[in-house]
Design an enzyme around this catalytic site. Structure first.
Site, PDB file in Angstrom:
ATOM      1  N   SER A  59      -8.465   9.827  -2.880  1.00 14.82           N
ATOM      2  CA  SER A  59      -8.097   9.090  -1.671  1.00 14.82           C
ATOM      3  C   SER A  59      -9.166   9.125  -0.583  1.00 14.82           C
ATOM      4  O   SER A  59      -9.108   8.345   0.351  1.00 14.82           O
ATOM      5  CB  SER A  59      -6.778   9.615  -1.105  1.00 14.82           C
ATOM      6  OG  SER A  59      -6.934  10.939  -0.648  1.00 14.82           O
ATOM      7  N   HIS A  98      -7.375  14.292   4.535  1.00  9.80           N
ATOM      8  CA  HIS A  98      -7.573  12.922   5.026  1.00  9.80           C
ATOM      9  C   HIS A  98      -8.275  12.935   6.375  1.00  9.80           C
ATOM     10  O   HIS A  98      -8.456  13.990   6.984  1.00  9.80           O
ATOM     11  CB  HIS A  98      -6.238  12.181   5.129  1.00  9.80           C
ATOM     12  CG  HIS A  98      -5.766  11.648   3.807  1.00  9.80           C
ATOM     13  ND1 HIS A  98      -4.559  11.036   3.657  1.00  9.80           N
ATOM     14  CD2 HIS A  98      -6.329  11.642   2.582  1.00  9.80           C
ATOM     15  CE1 HIS A  98      -4.394  10.671   2.391  1.00  9.80           C
ATOM     16  NE2 HIS A  98      -5.462  11.046   1.719  1.00  9.80           N
ATOM     17  N   ASP A 124      -1.058   7.276   6.767  1.00  4.49           N
ATOM     18  CA  ASP A 124      -0.323   8.238   5.945  1.00  4.49           C
ATOM     19  C   ASP A 124       1.155   8.378   6.285  1.00  4.49           C
ATOM     20  O   ASP A 124       1.799   9.287   5.781  1.00  4.49           O
ATOM     21  CB  ASP A 124      -0.971   9.626   6.073  1.00  4.49           C
ATOM     22  CG  ASP A 124      -2.302   9.704   5.369  1.00  4.49           C
ATOM     23  OD1 ASP A 124      -2.585   8.844   4.532  1.00  4.49           O
ATOM     24  OD2 ASP A 124      -3.051  10.650   5.673  1.00  4.49           O
TER      25      ASP A 124
END
Length: 182
Positions: A59, A98, A124
């Site tokens: 990701s 992230h 998210d």
């Protein structure tokens, strides 16, 4: 076959010398406890409960690849958009790596952060807990300071093939037991 016979003979020799076997077990214990102390020392220095993590998904590509090792810290400096952070959502076992997209700090000092993976098209919020719009400081495990590319692939292999853990630990224990001090 000759090597197997040699190891079998060495194992018999170790069994005949219990003091040598005890020394080998104590050496293994010292190695394990040294690693644990190093980990706890890193926790104190970085102020993070998990100072080293491995990127487990794609990701964050192309910036961070699967298998990269991140070294984290959790100092009091403010979080800003663009920081790569690791956070843990309540009820989930695996932390998420992230990038911060938005930061809202309220007058009372409470933090509300929106994150997104570089390779994802949306934020998210779908990963957060039910009805949770932002993550707070309590979910933050740390901010990435340094990374080692692909150095954590062994962790991914051990997660993908659990039998490999037993082979690795068993072989390490076997070689510790038959090892000789010269």
């Amino acid at each position: 076959m000759e090597i197997l016979r040699q190891y079998t003979n060495e194992l018999r020799d170790v069994a005949k010398r219990p003091r040598s076997f005890l020394t080998q077990v104590l050496n293994l214990g010292c190695i394990v406890f040294s690693a644990l102390m190093l980990w706890k020392g890193l926790m104190v220095v970085t102020k993070s409960e998990s100072p080293v993590v491995v990127v487990l998904s794609g990701s964050m590509e192309p910036g961070l690849q699967r298998g990269d090792i991140l070294f984290l810290s959790l100092y009091s400096e403010p979080f800003i958009p663009g920081d790569v952070v690791v956070f843990q959502i309540e009820g989930r076992d695996i932390p998420i790596v992230h990038r911060i997209m938005n930061v809202h700090e309220k007058d009372d000092g409470k933090l509300a952060v929106l994150t997104k993976g570089d390779n994802n098209t949306v934020g998210d919020r779908g990963l957060y807990a039910t009805r949770q719009m932002f993550i707070s400081r309590k979910e933050m495990m740390g901010r990435a300071q340094v990374f080692l590319p692909h150095a954590g692939m062994i962790t991914i292999w051990l997660n993908d093939w659990p039998w490999l853990k037993y082979v690795l630990i068993g072989s390490m224990g076997f070689f510790v037991i038959i090892g000789r001090d010269t």
